[in-house]
Design a protein around this motif. Structure first.
Motif, PDB file in Angstrom:
ATOM      1  N   ALA A  16       0.824  -1.217   0.000  1.00 50.86           N
ATOM      2  CA  ALA A  16       0.000   0.000   0.000  1.00 50.86           C
ATOM      3  C   ALA A  16       0.855   1.264   0.000  1.00 50.86           C
ATOM      4  O   ALA A  16       0.334   2.361   0.208  1.00 50.86           O
ATOM      5  CB  ALA A  16      -0.916  -0.015   1.212  1.00 50.86           C
ATOM      6  N   PHE A  18       2.476   4.592  -0.621  1.00 49.27           N
ATOM      7  CA  PHE A  18       1.835   5.699  -1.358  1.00 49.27           C
ATOM      8  C   PHE A  18       2.770   6.328  -2.381  1.00 49.27           C
ATOM      9  O   PHE A  18       2.569   6.247  -3.600  1.00 49.27           O
ATOM     10  CB  PHE A  18       1.317   6.737  -0.343  1.00 49.27           C
ATOM     11  N   ILE A  19       3.832   6.970  -1.891  1.00 50.53           N
ATOM     12  CA  ILE A  19       4.524   7.922  -2.764  1.00 50.53           C
ATOM     13  C   ILE A  19       5.445   7.227  -3.773  1.00 50.53           C
ATOM     14  O   ILE A  19       5.757   7.786  -4.821  1.00 50.53           O
ATOM     15  CB  ILE A  19       5.273   8.999  -1.938  1.00 50.53           C
ATOM     16  N   ALA A  87      11.744   5.994  -1.497  1.00 49.77           N
ATOM     17  CA  ALA A  87      10.374   6.329  -1.063  1.00 49.77           C
ATOM     18  C   ALA A  87      10.015   5.471   0.144  1.00 49.77           C
ATOM     19  O   ALA A  87       8.976   4.813   0.164  1.00 49.77           O
ATOM     20  CB  ALA A  87       9.404   6.114  -2.222  1.00 49.77           C
ATOM     21  N   PRO A  89      10.211   4.987   4.693  1.00 51.35           N
ATOM     22  CA  PRO A  89      10.068   5.828   5.891  1.00 51.35           C
ATOM     23  C   PRO A  89      11.341   6.628   6.191  1.00 51.35           C
ATOM     24  O   PRO A  89      12.469   6.230   5.857  1.00 51.35           O
ATOM     25  CB  PRO A  89       9.759   4.807   6.989  1.00 51.35           C
ATOM     26  N   THR A  92      15.155   5.740   7.224  1.00 49.85           N
ATOM     27  CA  THR A  92      16.002   4.934   6.333  1.00 49.85           C
ATOM     28  C   THR A  92      16.697   5.792   5.267  1.00 49.85           C
ATOM     29  O   THR A  92      17.619   5.316   4.602  1.00 49.85           O
ATOM     30  CB  THR A  92      15.158   3.865   5.604  1.00 49.85           C
ATOM     31  N   HIS A  93      16.247   7.039   5.077  1.00 51.00           N
ATOM     32  CA  HIS A  93      16.727   7.833   3.927  1.00 51.00           C
ATOM     33  C   HIS A  93      18.247   7.975   3.895  1.00 51.00           C
ATOM     34  O   HIS A  93      18.867   7.778   2.847  1.00 51.00           O
ATOM     35  CB  HIS A  93      16.101   9.231   3.934  1.00 51.00           C
ATOM     36  N   LYS A 111      11.346  13.530   1.084  1.00 54.21           N
ATOM     37  CA  LYS A 111      11.569  14.366   2.264  1.00 54.21           C
ATOM     38  C   LYS A 111      10.924  13.732   3.484  1.00 54.21           C
ATOM     39  O   LYS A 111      10.050  12.875   3.303  1.00 54.21           O
ATOM     40  CB  LYS A 111      11.047  15.788   2.059  1.00 54.21           C
ATOM     41  N   PRO A 112      11.218  14.143   4.707  1.00 56.43           N
ATOM     42  CA  PRO A 112      12.349  14.978   5.059  1.00 56.43           C
ATOM     43  C   PRO A 112      13.641  14.230   4.765  1.00 56.43           C
ATOM     44  O   PRO A 112      13.679  12.996   4.891  1.00 56.43           O
ATOM     45  CB  PRO A 112      12.156  15.216   6.564  1.00 56.43           C
ATOM     46  N   SER A 137      12.789  15.347  -3.233  1.00 58.21           N
ATOM     47  CA  SER A 137      11.513  15.582  -3.921  1.00 58.21           C
ATOM     48  C   SER A 137      10.588  16.517  -3.150  1.00 58.21           C
ATOM     49  O   SER A 137       9.558  16.093  -2.626  1.00 58.21           O
ATOM     50  CB  SER A 137      10.810  14.280  -4.303  1.00 58.21           C
ATOM     51  N   ARG A 184       0.652   1.764   7.066  1.00 57.84           N
ATOM     52  CA  ARG A 184       1.188   2.888   6.271  1.00 57.84           C
ATOM     53  C   ARG A 184       1.198   4.194   7.060  1.00 57.84           C
ATOM     54  O   ARG A 184       2.070   5.008   6.875  1.00 57.84           O
ATOM     55  CB  ARG A 184       0.503   2.949   4.924  1.00 57.84           C
ATOM     56  N   ASP A 202       6.843  16.225   8.353  1.00 55.01           N
ATOM     57  CA  ASP A 202       6.054  15.677   7.250  1.00 55.01           C
ATOM     58  C   ASP A 202       5.597  16.771   6.289  1.00 55.01           C
ATOM     59  O   ASP A 202       5.844  16.690   5.076  1.00 55.01           O
ATOM     60  CB  ASP A 202       4.846  14.924   7.830  1.00 55.01           C
TER      61      ASP A 202
HETATM   62  N1  NAD Z   1       6.846  14.417  -1.584  1.00 57.32           N
HETATM   63  C1  NAD Z   1       5.649  14.156  -1.103  1.00 57.32           C
HETATM   64  O1  NAD Z   1       4.670  14.829  -1.426  1.00 57.32           O
HETATM   65  C2  NAD Z   1       5.466  13.002  -0.168  1.00 57.32           C
HETATM   66  C3  NAD Z   1       4.178  12.488   0.073  1.00 57.32           C
HETATM   67  C4  NAD Z   1       4.068  11.397   0.930  1.00 57.32           C
HETATM   68  C5  NAD Z   1       5.179  10.846   1.539  1.00 57.32           C
HETATM   69  N2  NAD Z   1       6.407  11.402   1.300  1.00 57.32           N
HETATM   70  C6  NAD Z   1       7.617  10.838   1.936  1.00 57.32           C
HETATM   71  O2  NAD Z   1       7.903   9.615   1.271  1.00 57.32           O
HETATM   72  C7  NAD Z   1       8.366   8.636   2.196  1.00 57.32           C
HETATM   73  C8  NAD Z   1       7.426   7.426   2.151  1.00 57.32           C
HETATM   74  O3  NAD Z   1       6.141   7.852   2.538  1.00 57.32           O
HETATM   75  P1  NAD Z   1       4.837   7.010   2.152  1.00 57.32           P
HETATM   76  O4  NAD Z   1       3.687   7.868   2.561  1.00 57.32           O
HETATM   77  O5  NAD Z   1       4.905   6.542   0.742  1.00 57.32           O
HETATM   78  O6  NAD Z   1       4.983   5.806   3.141  1.00 57.32           O
HETATM   79  P2  NAD Z   1       4.291   4.373   3.013  1.00 57.32           P
HETATM   80  O7  NAD Z   1       4.291   3.805   4.383  1.00 57.32           O
HETATM   81  O8  NAD Z   1       3.018   4.493   2.268  1.00 57.32           O
HETATM   82  O9  NAD Z   1       5.308   3.562   2.073  1.00 57.32           O
HETATM   83  C9  NAD Z   1       6.587   3.209   2.508  1.00 57.32           C
HETATM   84  C10 NAD Z   1       7.050   2.055   1.654  1.00 57.32           C
HETATM   85  O10 NAD Z   1       8.410   1.767   1.961  1.00 57.32           O
HETATM   86  C11 NAD Z   1       8.560   0.343   2.107  1.00 57.32           C
HETATM   87  N3  NAD Z   1       9.739   0.135   2.955  1.00 57.32           N
HETATM   88  C12 NAD Z   1       9.885   0.380   4.284  1.00 57.32           C
HETATM   89  N4  NAD Z   1      11.164   0.116   4.671  1.00 57.32           N
HETATM   90  C13 NAD Z   1      11.823  -0.301   3.557  1.00 57.32           C
HETATM   91  C14 NAD Z   1      13.156  -0.718   3.298  1.00 57.32           C
HETATM   92  N5  NAD Z   1      14.060  -0.749   4.259  1.00 57.32           N
HETATM   93  N6  NAD Z   1      13.473  -1.088   2.041  1.00 57.32           N
HETATM   94  C15 NAD Z   1      12.567  -1.071   1.042  1.00 57.32           C
HETATM   95  N7  NAD Z   1      11.284  -0.664   1.222  1.00 57.32           N
HETATM   96  C16 NAD Z   1      10.920  -0.288   2.461  1.00 57.32           C
HETATM   97  C17 NAD Z   1       7.241  -0.120   2.691  1.00 57.32           C
HETATM   98  O11 NAD Z   1       7.031  -1.490   2.449  1.00 57.32           O
HETATM   99  C18 NAD Z   1       6.267   0.764   1.903  1.00 57.32           C
HETATM  100  O12 NAD Z   1       5.996   0.197   0.634  1.00 57.32           O
HETATM  101  C19 NAD Z   1       8.387   9.332   3.555  1.00 57.32           C
HETATM  102  O13 NAD Z   1       9.691   9.781   3.818  1.00 57.32           O
HETATM  103  C20 NAD Z   1       7.438  10.496   3.395  1.00 57.32           C
HETATM  104  O14 NAD Z   1       7.776  11.610   4.219  1.00 57.32           O
HETATM  105  C21 NAD Z   1       6.558  12.443   0.456  1.00 57.32           C
END
Ligand code: NAD
Length: 393
Positions: A16, A18-19, A87, A89, A92-93, A111-112, A137, A184, A202
């Motif tokens: 699931a 998202f980004i 993309a 959490p 991990t970035h 981000k962050p 991004s 998520r 966030d």
């Molecule tokens: N730029 C934007 O507008 C925007 C919008 C939403 C989220 N984000 C950022 O993007 C990042 C992800 O957010 P999200 O909302 O998509 O989270 P999410 O929880 O929907 O998705 C995270 C994904 O990462 C995977 N994951 C977790 N640890 C992992 C690893 N070690 N190796 C590989 N995959 C791994 C998970 O299985 C999941 O698919 C966050 O840092 C968030 O701040 C940015």
């Protein structure tokens, strides 16, 4: 595989997520790149199961990001990925980005940028040591009318910038409940995974970057008050910062994830000595321009209009009246990043292309982390003023 296309590896986005999926759509919108590999989940089994949904060969759906980086590195140079998109959490970035850069890959990171200043410094050093492209991004800087506002300010159309107000309001946090909230959202309540800055990290960092991007101004000092209205965690879900900017400009930034009915309500207003601009993410194709004694004007995104600035023209794909939004703005960051990657490959400076470099950089990421650091410190010290230079080496 098309040899002229850049090759993307996605880290995150599985299930699931998202980004990650938004990144894939944006990265491939202009057919300049294709997704060929991924480590889509923290679970090796789940990651491998994602190959079909991302149309990636099962052999290139890896069980972990380290496996992805080392295995891709062993492939012939014209087969292996050129860049990774991170993309995952927040916590991990830093490690993933540093490892990818040191493995020879360009990085697009969400981000962050990191959850603390030490990691941000490590990442800045790695980007400069490796010379690879690193783009954060902050996708709101990709909207044509945001770029138009930036250029209008640089062209002096609103005069001296006096005051800036940015607000980023969402309401979904009220729907989260301890033990019931799906995975998520759950990591966003865990300080070990999210970092110590909740909504501040966030959405506050997006608001801060938008302000810096459009005006080009940096804070000299700030004071901040944070609040957690949610019972299920102690991280902030509401906050505001007052900033003294370089020159004599005043700025306020506020963020909320507890505002009922607000979906993704990011807006900015900039008051200048000659005019004022305002833009809202939920009506992204319009920029409002006010001037003393004249009717307020709405500038529509209009790639062939005389008033449209060069960067806004380049950032548009469709004719006026055909709404462009989130995906296209995200894709503009990729288009800018690809130009830099191709210039590096051809050993020429991206600036020599005659196009403005608008990519949010590792330094923009550092400033975002510094913003959260100072906001947390100011709040902890009873909303006292914090100098922007504090804790910077
Ligand atoms: N730029 C934007 O507008 C925007 C919008 C939403 C989220 N984000 C950022 O993007 C990042 C992800 O957010 P999200 O909302 O998509 O989270 P999410 O929880 O929907 O998705 C995270 C994904 O990462 C995977 N994951 C977790 N640890 C992992 C690893 N070690 N190796 C590989 N995959 C791994 C998970 O299985 C999941 O698919 C966050 O840092 C968030 O701040 C940015």
């Amino acid at each position: 595989m098309n040899p002229s296309k850049l090759k993307m590896g996605l880290i995150g986005g599985g299930g699931a997520g998202f980004i990650g999926r938004v990144h894939v759509t944006a990265a491939t919108l202009d057919r300049e790149a294709e997704l060929v590999a991924g480590a889509f989940s923290s679970s090796p089994e789940k990651s491998k199961r994602c190959s079909a949904e991302f149309s990636v060969s099962p052999a290139r759906a890896y069980g972990s990001y380290s496996d992805l980086l080392s295995s891709e590195n062993r492939l012939p140079s014209n087969d292996r990925i050129d860049f990774v998109t991170i993309a995952t959490p927040n916590h991990t970035h830093a490690d993933i980005a540093i490892c990818a850069l040191k493995s020879g890959f360009h990085v697009i990171c969400d981000k962050p940028m990191t959850t603390n200043l030490d990691d941000a410094r490590r990442l800045v050093e790695t980007v400069s040591e490796t010379g690879k492209v690193f783009v954060l991004s902050h996708n709101y800087s990709g909207y044509p009318m945001v770029r138009q506002a930036r250029e209008m300010i640089r062209n002096g159309e609103i005069g001296e910038v006096l005051a800036i107000r940015v607000a980023y309001k969402q309401g979904w946090m009220h729907g989260m409940q301890a033990g019931i909230t799906p995975n998520r959202g759950a990591w966003k309540s865990d300080p070990l995974k999210n970092g110590p800055a909740g909504s501040l990290g966030d959405v506050g960092t997006h608001a801060f970057h938008l302000l810096s991007f459009i005006t080009g101004l940096k804070p000299t000092a700030l004071m901040c008050k944070l609040k957690s209205f949610s019972s299920h965690h102690n991280l902030d879900d509401y906050g505001q910062a007052i900033m003294q900017m370089s020159g004599d400009t005043m700025a306020t930034v506020m963020w909320s994830q507890v505002s009922h009915g607000r979906l993704n309500d990011l807006s900015i207003q900039i008051d200048g000595s000659k005019g004022a601009l305002s833009w809202r993410q939920e009506s992204p194709n319009q920029l409002i321009f006010g001037q003393l004694g004249k009717p307020t004007m709405t500038y529509d995104r209009h790639p062939s209009a005389d008033y449209t600035t060069p960067d806004a023209k380049i950032a548009s794909r469709l004719p006026a009246g055909h709404p462009e939004a989130f995906f296209e703005a995200f894709a503009n960051l990729y288009r800018d990043a690809y130009r830099k990657m191709r210039c590096l490959t051809a050993s020429k400076e991206p600036q020599l292309d005659g196009v403005t470099d608008l990519c949010p950089s590792v330094w923009d990421g550092f400033d975002g982390v510094l913003f959260t650091h100072h906001c947390l410190n100011s709040n902890a010290r009873g909303c006292s003023w914090v100098n922007w230079c504090e804790d910077q080496e």
